[in-house]
Motif scaffolding. Structure first.
Motif, PDB file in Angstrom:
ATOM      1  N   UNK A 227       0.845  -1.209   0.000  1.00  0.00           N
ATOM      2  CA  UNK A 227       0.000   0.000   0.000  1.00  0.00           C
ATOM      3  C   UNK A 227       0.875   1.253   0.000  1.00  0.00           C
ATOM      4  N   UNK A 228       1.890   1.272   0.847  1.00  0.00           N
ATOM      5  CA  UNK A 228       2.774   2.446   0.919  1.00  0.00           C
ATOM      6  C   UNK A 228       3.438   2.678  -0.442  1.00  0.00           C
ATOM      7  N   UNK A 229       3.851   1.578  -1.083  1.00  0.00           N
ATOM      8  CA  UNK A 229       4.509   1.676  -2.387  1.00  0.00           C
ATOM      9  C   UNK A 229       3.603   2.361  -3.411  1.00  0.00           C
ATOM     10  N   UNK A 230       2.335   1.938  -3.428  1.00  0.00           N
ATOM     11  CA  UNK A 230       1.400   2.483  -4.429  1.00  0.00           C
ATOM     12  C   UNK A 230       0.912   3.880  -4.040  1.00  0.00           C
ATOM     13  N   UNK A 231       0.598   4.065  -2.764  1.00  0.00           N
ATOM     14  CA  UNK A 231       0.038   5.355  -2.325  1.00  0.00           C
ATOM     15  C   UNK A 231       1.078   6.473  -2.427  1.00  0.00           C
ATOM     16  N   UNK A 232       2.352   6.127  -2.343  1.00  0.00           N
ATOM     17  CA  UNK A 232       3.409   7.156  -2.440  1.00  0.00           C
ATOM     18  C   UNK A 232       3.517   7.722  -3.855  1.00  0.00           C
ATOM     19  N   UNK A 233       2.990   6.979  -4.822  1.00  0.00           N
ATOM     20  CA  UNK A 233       3.006   7.466  -6.212  1.00  0.00           C
ATOM     21  C   UNK A 233       1.648   8.038  -6.619  1.00  0.00           C
ATOM     22  N   UNK A 234       0.865   8.432  -5.624  1.00  0.00           N
ATOM     23  CA  UNK A 234      -0.491   8.948  -5.917  1.00  0.00           C
ATOM     24  C   UNK A 234      -0.717  10.206  -5.092  1.00  0.00           C
ATOM     25  N   UNK A 235      -1.228  11.217  -5.717  1.00  0.00           N
ATOM     26  CA  UNK A 235      -1.408  12.491  -5.018  1.00  0.00           C
ATOM     27  C   UNK A 235      -2.682  12.540  -4.179  1.00  0.00           C
ATOM     28  N   UNK A 236      -3.680  11.718  -4.531  1.00  0.00           N
ATOM     29  CA  UNK A 236      -4.956  11.761  -3.801  1.00  0.00           C
ATOM     30  C   UNK A 236      -4.908  10.948  -2.513  1.00  0.00           C
ATOM     31  N   UNK A 237      -6.092  10.648  -1.967  1.00  0.00           N
ATOM     32  CA  UNK A 237      -6.216   9.842  -0.753  1.00  0.00           C
ATOM     33  C   UNK A 237      -5.927   8.379  -1.095  1.00  0.00           C
ATOM     34  N   UNK A 238      -4.912   7.794  -0.453  1.00  0.00           N
ATOM     35  CA  UNK A 238      -4.495   6.419  -0.757  1.00  0.00           C
ATOM     36  C   UNK A 238      -5.623   5.403  -0.655  1.00  0.00           C
ATOM     37  N   UNK A 239      -6.620   5.674   0.171  1.00  0.00           N
ATOM     38  CA  UNK A 239      -7.743   4.739   0.321  1.00  0.00           C
ATOM     39  C   UNK A 239      -8.467   4.520  -1.007  1.00  0.00           C
ATOM     40  N   UNK A 240      -8.354   5.510  -1.919  1.00  0.00           N
ATOM     41  CA  UNK A 240      -8.961   5.358  -3.256  1.00  0.00           C
ATOM     42  C   UNK A 240      -8.462   4.080  -3.957  1.00  0.00           C
ATOM     43  N   UNK A 241      -7.255   3.650  -3.611  1.00  0.00           N
ATOM     44  CA  UNK A 241      -6.696   2.428  -4.218  1.00  0.00           C
ATOM     45  C   UNK A 241      -7.525   1.217  -3.783  1.00  0.00           C
ATOM     46  N   UNK A 242      -7.990   1.241  -2.532  1.00  0.00           N
ATOM     47  CA  UNK A 242      -8.756   0.115  -2.003  1.00  0.00           C
ATOM     48  C   UNK A 242     -10.198   0.120  -2.503  1.00  0.00           C
ATOM     49  N   UNK A 243     -10.758   1.303  -2.694  1.00  0.00           N
ATOM     50  CA  UNK A 243     -12.150   1.364  -3.154  1.00  0.00           C
ATOM     51  C   UNK A 243     -12.248   1.191  -4.668  1.00  0.00           C
ATOM     52  N   UNK A 244     -11.095   1.253  -5.344  1.00  0.00           N
ATOM     53  CA  UNK A 244     -11.099   1.111  -6.798  1.00  0.00           C
ATOM     54  C   UNK A 244     -11.222   2.434  -7.526  1.00  0.00           C
TER      55      UNK A 244
END
Ligand code: NZQ
Ligand code: ZN
Length: 382
Positions: free
Chosen positions: A102-119
């Protein structure tokens, strides 16, 4: 059978392999080592990692909890962004490895990292990561998946991305020596259910997938029966390699998969704090009995090839009984008791969460509807 398959994680298996991370991580990297509550300080793993990284530039982030929370992980994301981290090293069990993904992916995203989990956000890139495994169970060390919890809402969700598959994984069975029996048993049960989710579906004539799945099931059965003698190198090494092979993509390639036990189990963990593996043992026997007509052929195959049961019209039923005995012999419960005494409220709470997460038609046939899940929970909750 129609699939593309690749498992790009480089595995370093065996004693003293932690030293291999010196070469596995590019020497000009800025490394963030991520770990959990401190078990790695008690078994020498932390010292071996520090030693291997002595010529690298590195810093650490600790405190990733079992069933890692986005609340904690976002603190690591902040550090990774602020300090321009270029490589992540997860040192721990499935929770630490998933959290690091999660940290790996969320660090390359400017928005709220939780968006990765909700799709809402699809991962397009991530910081490269490696893993040092200390608890064999999830297979996370060489797969694309991660499961993260939002504590504030009790949501436990997963994401899959090739960008977070570890570049390498160190599997040193000696790291398991400090594992409490409870966690060793969790590892056996989780790996067992991973194979079942990809095998107890409907016949697909995948001879390699079925044969390999049956081999892993027989191995896990043997390790379970030999649990009294678990304190030896061969037992540890075999659990570590079987658990890895159970969920590295190979046995599931090109065959139907179920995963309903996992989806319902995740809600039990989020609501009642049940260990991941134990949530699966609670759901699976009830689910198999509920879905027996869809799964009869594969249950019969498992009964013959894994449990060596005799033919007969009730072979599938007897196979489920054997699966349940496998858990009971390891002192693992197959009914939920953690909810207290209000069974109707617990059933409703799980159903509500599944609806919120849109998990209302599950299984390889989409036959596990909300009505069926209700029936399954009536039998799985004490
Ligand atoms: O935090 P530390 O101090 O390291 O202690 C951990 C933790 O308390 C301890 N532990 C780990 N290695 C140890 C040790 N204690 C002593 N000696 C060692 N060598 O064990 C405790 C549990 O660790 P955790 O990582 O939570 O366990 P596990 O590996 O079972 O991971 C469970 C998580 O993985 C997810 C689960 O949902 C759950 O969140 N899953 C991930 C999957 C994937 N990525 O593919 C698939 C799975 O189905 C699963 O859903
Ligand atoms: Zn699992």
């Amino acid at each position: 059978m129609q699939f593309s398959y690749s498992n790009p994680t480089n595995i370093y298996f065996g004693q003293s392999q932690i030293a291999a991370i010196t070469r596995a991580i590019p020497s000009d990297s800025k490394v963030l080592v991520i770990y959990g509550g401190g078990s790695i300080k008690k078994n020498g793993v932390y010292d071996q990692v520090a030693n291997a990284l002595s010529d690298h530039q590195w810093q650490e982030f600790s405190g990733v909890e079992p069933n890692p929370s986005v609340e904690t992980l976002n603190k690591a994301v902040e550090i990774a962004k602020k300090d321009n981290i270029t490589y992540l090293l997860a040192v721990g069990g499935g929770s630490v490895i998933d959290g690091t993904k999660y940290v790996a992916a969320a660090s390359h995203y400017e928005g709220d990292g939780w968006d990765i989990l909700t799709g809402k956000h699809k991962v397009k890139s991530a910081i490269p990561l490696g893993a040092v495994l200390t608890l064999p169970a999830t297979g996370s060390e060489s797969n694309k998946g991660a499961v993260v919890t939002k504590k504030s809402t009790q949501d436990k969700l997963s994401f899959l991305s090739p960008h977070v598959q570890p570049k390498f994984a160190v599997l040193d069975p000696d790291a398991m020596k400090t594992l409490p029996q409870r966690q060793l048993i969790n590892g056996l049960v989780d790996a067992w259910v991973h194979v079942c989710e990809q095998y107890i579906t409907k016949p697909a004539e995948g001879m390699v997938q079925d044969g390999f799945a049956e081999a892993i099931l027989k191995n896990l059965k043997t390790l379970g029966e030999d649990f009294a003698n678990h304190d030896n190198n061969a037992w540890r090494a075999n659990l570590m390699w079987n658990a890895n092979q159970a969920l590295n993509g190979l046995i599931g390639a090109g065959v139907p998969q179920d995963w309903a036990t996992h989806m319902i189990g995740h809600e039990l963990t989020a609501l009642y704090g049940v260990d991941h593996a134990r949530s699966l043992a609670i759901i699976q026997p009830s689910l198999l009995r509920n879905q027996i007509e869809f799964k009869r052929a594969k249950l019969e195959q498992m009964g013959q090839n894994v449990f060596e049961l005799a033919q007969g019209p009730d072979l599938a039923e007897r196979t489920i009984d054997q699966i349940e005995s496998f858990y009971h012999n390891l002192q693992v419960a197959t009914q939920l008791t953690e909810h207290g005494t209000d069974k109707p409220a617990a059933v409703q709470a799980v159903l509500n969460q599944l609806q919120t997460h849109n998990m209302v038609t599950l299984g390889e046939n989409q036959s596990i509807t909300l009505k069926k899940i209700d029936e399954i929970l009536q039998s799985a909750i004490a």
